[in-house]
Design an enzyme around this catalytic site. Structure first.
Site: not given
Ligand code: NAD
Length: 305
Positions: A13, A118, A175
């Site tokens: 990522v 993130i 999320h």
């Protein structure tokens, strides 16, 4: 003015966020850090190999925390030993230890910019980062449901045969497994999707599942997901650097529920300018509160550790 971005975690990522920033020329300097020194150096070297091929020059520095002192934005992309977990909450034990280790080093550098998280479980970790950093909650936010919203636009666009860019609306909440598509916000060319469906049989729950399970489906095939989240994160970095005042679905602080949670928010140079809670249906309101309870319970378990 030099635009400087730090990225901690040079794995799939973090490296793809850097790649996205470099290919689009969205910043001038990237500081890429990882506890695996060799990996950070290799990723940086490969990004520097692109210098003669990209439209604009981006300088890439490897593994120097002191370089964060004047960074405008810091992206957190550290990860656990294994990513193959259907529920992102299972990463918590490892990732909270990682952010508790890196955030004091970031603050010690003199960093005073915006942190975009993130690392999963995104909402929980964003709150831990804010608490550990001592930065104002507006200066710390998570990518939240931005990737899920992009997935929803893909699923809806493909179903109706439209370009996903013509789809507006939001996935909100955690999320994670409790997230929900706020169908009342979803439109195609300005028309509500339910209206556009007309007499057509639409399995909304199945579409919801396709959005929620999209990440797991990709993980099972390639072992990680990175293109979507890296692209979404680069947009958020750019929104901060350019003081865009654009609306994105991110994990932002909800004052009423005392939790970081996925919701539309205006992003500018200091982070969250304001949150914009859409008018949800009663059903969606219940789902939003259920998400807040899941995130709070995970945080509570973390406090008990
Ligand atoms: N929010 C989202 O939408 C979204 C999407 C995809 C992945 N993720 C999450 O992003 C994170 C990273 O995923 P990935 O695929 O890049 O994992 P990865 O294993 O490829 O990379 C993680 C990197 O973090 C580094 N790291 C771990 N602890 C560290 C520490 N204390 N200090 C410095 N570096 C450290 C590791 O050495 C590794 O290089 C995971 O938590 C994953 O679940 C979030």
């Amino acid at each position: 003015m030099t635009r400087k971005v730090g990225i901690i975690g040079a794995g799939h990522v973090g490296a793809d966020v850097a790649f996205s920033l470099v290919t689009q020329g969205l910043c001038d300097i990237i500081v890429l850090l990882d506890e695996n020194e060799k990996k950070a150096v290799s990723q940086s070297l490969e990004l520097r190999d692109m210098a003669s091929l990209t439209a604009s020059r981006v300088q890439v520095i490897a593994n120097d925390y002191s370089e964060l002192h004047d960074a405008d934005v810091l992206v957190i992309a550290v990860g656990p030993k294994t990513l193959l977990r259907e529920d992102r909450l299972e990463e918590l034990a490892e990732t909270r230890a990682a952010v508790r280790e890196v955030i004091p080093r970031v603050i010690a550098s003199g960093f005073g910019g915006v942190i975009i998280n993130i690392t999963n479980p995104c909402d929980v970790i964003t709150q831990i980062i804010q608490q550990t950093s001592g930065l104002p909650d507006s200066q710390v936010f998570g990518t939240g449901t931005s990737l899920d919203t992009a997935r929803m636009k893909r699923v809806v666009g493909e179903f109706f045969g439209f370009d996903p860019k013509s789809v507006t609306g939001y996935v909100m909440g955690e999320h994670g497994e409790s997230q929900f598509v706020a169908w009342s916000t979803v439109t195609l060319g300005g028309r509500p999707v339910a209206e556009l469906a007309g007499d057509r049989e639409v399995d909304w729950a199945k579409m919801d599942d396709a959005v929620r399970g999209g990440g797991w489906e990709i993980l099972q095939g390639k072992g990680w997901t990175s293109f979507g989240i890296a692209t979404a994160s680069a947009r958020l970095v750019d929104a901060v650097l350019s003081n865009a005042q654009s609306v994105y679905p991110v994990s932002a602080w909800d004052d009423e529920l005392s939790v970081y949670i996925g919701q539309p928010a205006v992003i500018g140079k200091n982070g969250i300018v304001q949150t914009l809670q859409p008018e949800l249906t009663a059903y969606e309101g219940v789902a939003y509160h259920a998400c807040a309870r899941v995130i709070t319970a995970a945080l509570k378990s973390e406090h008990e550790k």
